[in-house]
Design a protein around this motif. Structure first.
Motif, mmCIF file in Angstrom:
data_model
loop_
_atom_site.group_PDB
_atom_site.id
_atom_site.type_symbol
_atom_site.label_atom_id
_atom_site.label_comp_id
_atom_site.label_asym_id
_atom_site.label_seq_id
_atom_site.Cartn_x
_atom_site.Cartn_y
_atom_site.Cartn_z
ATOM 1 N N ILE A 193 32.232 35.357 24.585
ATOM 2 C CA ILE A 193 30.846 35.467 25.049
ATOM 3 C C ILE A 193 30.796 35.732 26.551
ATOM 4 C CG2 ILE A 193 28.765 34.065 25.503
ATOM 5 C CD1 ILE A 193 29.204 32.855 22.681
ATOM 6 N N HIS A 194 31.718 35.137 27.291
ATOM 7 C CA HIS A 194 31.696 35.259 28.750
ATOM 8 C C HIS A 194 32.539 36.415 29.280
ATOM 9 C CE1 HIS A 194 30.045 31.255 28.103
ATOM 10 N NE2 HIS A 194 29.357 31.526 29.197
ATOM 11 N N ALA A 195 33.210 37.143 28.403
ATOM 12 C CA ALA A 195 34.076 38.246 28.851
ATOM 13 C C ALA A 195 33.275 39.415 29.428
ATOM 14 C CB ALA A 195 34.965 38.711 27.699
ATOM 15 N N SER A 196 32.198 39.819 28.770
ATOM 16 C CA SER A 196 31.413 40.960 29.282
ATOM 17 C C SER A 196 30.806 40.682 30.648
ATOM 18 C CB SER A 196 30.326 41.351 28.292
ATOM 19 O OG SER A 196 30.894 41.921 27.147
ATOM 20 N N PRO A 197 30.131 39.541 30.841
ATOM 21 C CA PRO A 197 29.595 39.300 32.182
ATOM 22 C C PRO A 197 30.689 39.166 33.237
ATOM 23 C CG PRO A 197 28.916 37.541 30.676
ATOM 24 C CD PRO A 197 29.688 38.528 29.881
ATOM 25 N N ALA A 198 31.856 38.673 32.854
ATOM 26 C CA ALA A 198 32.965 38.572 33.807
ATOM 27 C C ALA A 198 33.504 39.948 34.174
ATOM 28 C CB ALA A 198 34.089 37.712 33.221
ATOM 29 N N ALA A 199 33.449 40.887 33.247
ATOM 30 C CA ALA A 199 33.961 42.236 33.487
ATOM 31 C C ALA A 199 33.194 42.958 34.589
ATOM 32 C CB ALA A 199 33.926 43.044 32.192
ATOM 33 N N VAL A 200 31.971 42.528 34.872
ATOM 34 C CA VAL A 200 31.175 43.137 35.942
ATOM 35 C C VAL A 200 31.902 43.025 37.282
ATOM 36 C CG1 VAL A 200 29.000 42.922 37.232
ATOM 37 C CG2 VAL A 200 28.990 42.841 34.736
ATOM 38 N N LEU A 201 32.703 41.990 37.454
ATOM 39 C CA LEU A 201 33.474 41.842 38.693
ATOM 40 C C LEU A 201 34.385 43.045 38.915
ATOM 41 C CD1 LEU A 201 34.428 40.153 41.134
ATOM 42 C CD2 LEU A 201 36.078 39.070 39.589
ATOM 43 N N PHE A 202 34.958 43.556 37.849
ATOM 44 C CA PHE A 202 35.919 44.650 37.939
ATOM 45 C C PHE A 202 35.265 46.023 37.737
ATOM 46 C CE2 PHE A 202 37.971 40.839 36.279
ATOM 47 C CZ PHE A 202 38.827 40.575 37.343
ATOM 48 N N ALA A 203 34.108 46.049 37.114
ATOM 49 C CA ALA A 203 33.394 47.301 36.850
ATOM 50 C C ALA A 203 31.898 47.068 37.076
ATOM 51 C CB ALA A 203 33.663 47.771 35.425
ATOM 52 N N PRO A 204 31.460 47.065 38.342
ATOM 53 C CA PRO A 204 30.063 46.757 38.644
ATOM 54 C C PRO A 204 29.055 47.645 37.922
ATOM 55 C CG PRO A 204 31.365 46.729 40.647
ATOM 56 C CD PRO A 204 32.268 47.251 39.554
ATOM 57 N N HIS B 35 29.257 39.085 42.497
ATOM 58 C CA HIS B 35 29.733 37.712 42.663
ATOM 59 C C HIS B 35 29.446 36.892 41.408
ATOM 60 C CE1 HIS B 35 29.397 33.464 43.992
ATOM 61 N NE2 HIS B 35 30.569 33.765 44.491
ATOM 62 N N ARG B 36 28.323 37.164 40.775
ATOM 63 C CA ARG B 36 27.992 36.515 39.499
ATOM 64 C C ARG B 36 29.092 36.799 38.477
ATOM 65 N NH1 ARG B 36 25.460 38.153 34.809
ATOM 66 N NH2 ARG B 36 24.109 36.641 33.803
ATOM 67 N N GLY B 37 29.610 38.027 38.502
ATOM 68 C CA GLY B 37 30.733 38.366 37.627
ATOM 69 C C GLY B 37 31.945 37.481 37.899
ATOM 70 N N ALA B 38 32.188 37.181 39.170
ATOM 71 C CA ALA B 38 33.303 36.298 39.522
ATOM 72 C C ALA B 38 33.074 34.888 38.970
ATOM 73 C CB ALA B 38 33.484 36.255 41.041
ATOM 74 N N LEU B 39 31.834 34.432 39.034
ATOM 75 C CA LEU B 39 31.531 33.109 38.490
ATOM 76 C C LEU B 39 31.712 33.083 36.973
ATOM 77 C CD1 LEU B 39 28.412 32.238 40.664
ATOM 78 C CD2 LEU B 39 30.764 31.415 40.944
ATOM 79 N N PHE B 40 31.339 34.176 36.316
ATOM 80 C CA PHE B 40 31.573 34.251 34.873
ATOM 81 C C PHE B 40 33.053 34.353 34.556
ATOM 82 C CE2 PHE B 40 27.030 35.021 34.291
ATOM 83 C CZ PHE B 40 26.809 34.179 33.219
ATOM 84 N N LEU B 41 33.830 34.942 35.458
ATOM 85 C CA LEU B 41 35.285 34.950 35.276
ATOM 86 C C LEU B 41 35.811 33.519 35.315
ATOM 87 C CD1 LEU B 41 37.884 36.556 34.890
ATOM 88 C CD2 LEU B 41 38.006 36.775 37.392
ATOM 89 N N ALA B 42 35.243 32.693 36.175
ATOM 90 C CA ALA B 42 35.634 31.280 36.230
ATOM 91 C C ALA B 42 35.283 30.570 34.921
ATOM 92 C CB ALA B 42 34.962 30.589 37.412
ATOM 93 N N VAL B 43 34.098 30.857 34.371
ATOM 94 C CA VAL B 43 33.707 30.256 33.091
ATOM 95 C C VAL B 43 34.656 30.728 31.989
ATOM 96 C CG1 VAL B 43 31.882 30.054 31.357
ATOM 97 C CG2 VAL B 43 31.295 29.999 33.789
ATOM 98 N N LEU B 44 34.968 32.013 31.990
ATOM 99 C CA LEU B 44 35.926 32.558 31.021
ATOM 100 C C LEU B 44 37.279 31.863 31.164
ATOM 101 C CD1 LEU B 44 36.959 34.684 28.962
ATOM 102 C CD2 LEU B 44 37.230 36.242 30.897
ATOM 103 N N ALA B 45 37.720 31.671 32.404
ATOM 104 C CA ALA B 45 39.023 31.035 32.643
ATOM 105 C C ALA B 45 39.056 29.602 32.116
ATOM 106 C CB ALA B 45 39.357 31.066 34.142
ATOM 107 N N VAL B 46 37.979 28.837 32.316
ATOM 108 C CA VAL B 46 37.996 27.460 31.810
ATOM 109 C C VAL B 46 37.941 27.436 30.285
ATOM 110 C CG1 VAL B 46 37.109 26.406 33.919
ATOM 111 C CG2 VAL B 46 35.524 26.956 32.082
ATOM 112 N N CYS B 47 37.286 28.426 29.683
ATOM 113 C CA CYS B 47 37.291 28.522 28.212
ATOM 114 C C CYS B 47 38.712 28.776 27.707
ATOM 115 C CB CYS B 47 36.370 29.641 27.730
ATOM 116 S SG CYS B 47 34.614 29.318 27.910
ATOM 117 N N LEU B 48 39.413 29.677 28.369
ATOM 118 C CA LEU B 48 40.790 29.971 27.961
ATOM 119 C C LEU B 48 41.705 28.778 28.227
ATOM 120 C CD1 LEU B 48 41.069 33.671 29.149
ATOM 121 C CD2 LEU B 48 40.834 32.828 26.797
ATOM 122 N N LEU B 49 41.481 28.090 29.336
ATOM 123 C CA LEU B 49 42.263 26.887 29.611
ATOM 124 C C LEU B 49 42.027 25.846 28.520
ATOM 125 C CD1 LEU B 49 44.139 25.373 31.561
ATOM 126 C CD2 LEU B 49 42.086 24.584 32.763
ATOM 127 N N ALA B 50 40.772 25.653 28.142
ATOM 128 C CA ALA B 50 40.442 24.690 27.087
ATOM 129 C C ALA B 50 41.020 25.102 25.736
ATOM 130 C CB ALA B 50 38.930 24.526 26.982
#
Length: 124
Positions: free
Chosen positions: A15-26, A47-62
């Motif tokens: 769910i959080h992968a697409s919004p995180a991808a904005v960091l790499f492809a605005p 920057h919001r994309g970077a924050l979603f990357l953090a959410v994605l990262a904690v999901c993967l960590l979990a």
């Protein structure tokens, strides 16, 4: 039960992968949300994309580390529930934001399972 829990975390990561991808492809921001990301607004949205990357990262960590699940659950819950509340306060506008809201609404099911398993009495 562990397979269901890992599946829930994988779904939340997805769910959080697409919004995180904005960091790499605005340019994705316009396609996902129907808003041009230019100037100062563009900086904030990337920057919001970077924050979603953090959410994605904690999901993967979990997904792989059960000891991270409580903290990750809190982070993901804040992100998803806050968006749904803000969306509702804005009058539930039509368009791309409605799609985001529907995805987050559907995502409450795996989130609920993830939180239940993370906070049950014998959880780590």
């Amino acid at each position: 039960m562990e397979l269901a829990t890992k599946s829930a975390w994988a779904a939340l990561a997805l769910i959080h992968a697409s919004p995180a991808a904005v960091l790499f492809a605005p340019g994705l921001f316009n396609r996902l949300y129907g808003v041009e990301a230019n100037g100062v607004l563009g900086v904030l949205l990337v920057h919001r994309g970077a924050l979603f990357l953090a959410v994605l990262a904690v999901c993967l960590l979990a997904l792989f580390d059960p000891s991270a699940r409580r903290s990750a659950g809190v982070v993901v819950a804040i992100s998803m529930i806050a968006f749904l509340l803000v969306y509702a306060q804005a009058g539930m506008p039509a368009g791309p934001l409605r799609t985001v809201a529907l995805v987050d609404l559907v995502g409450l099911a795996p989130l609920t399972w993830a939180l239940f398993t993370a906070f049950r009495p014998h959880a780590a």
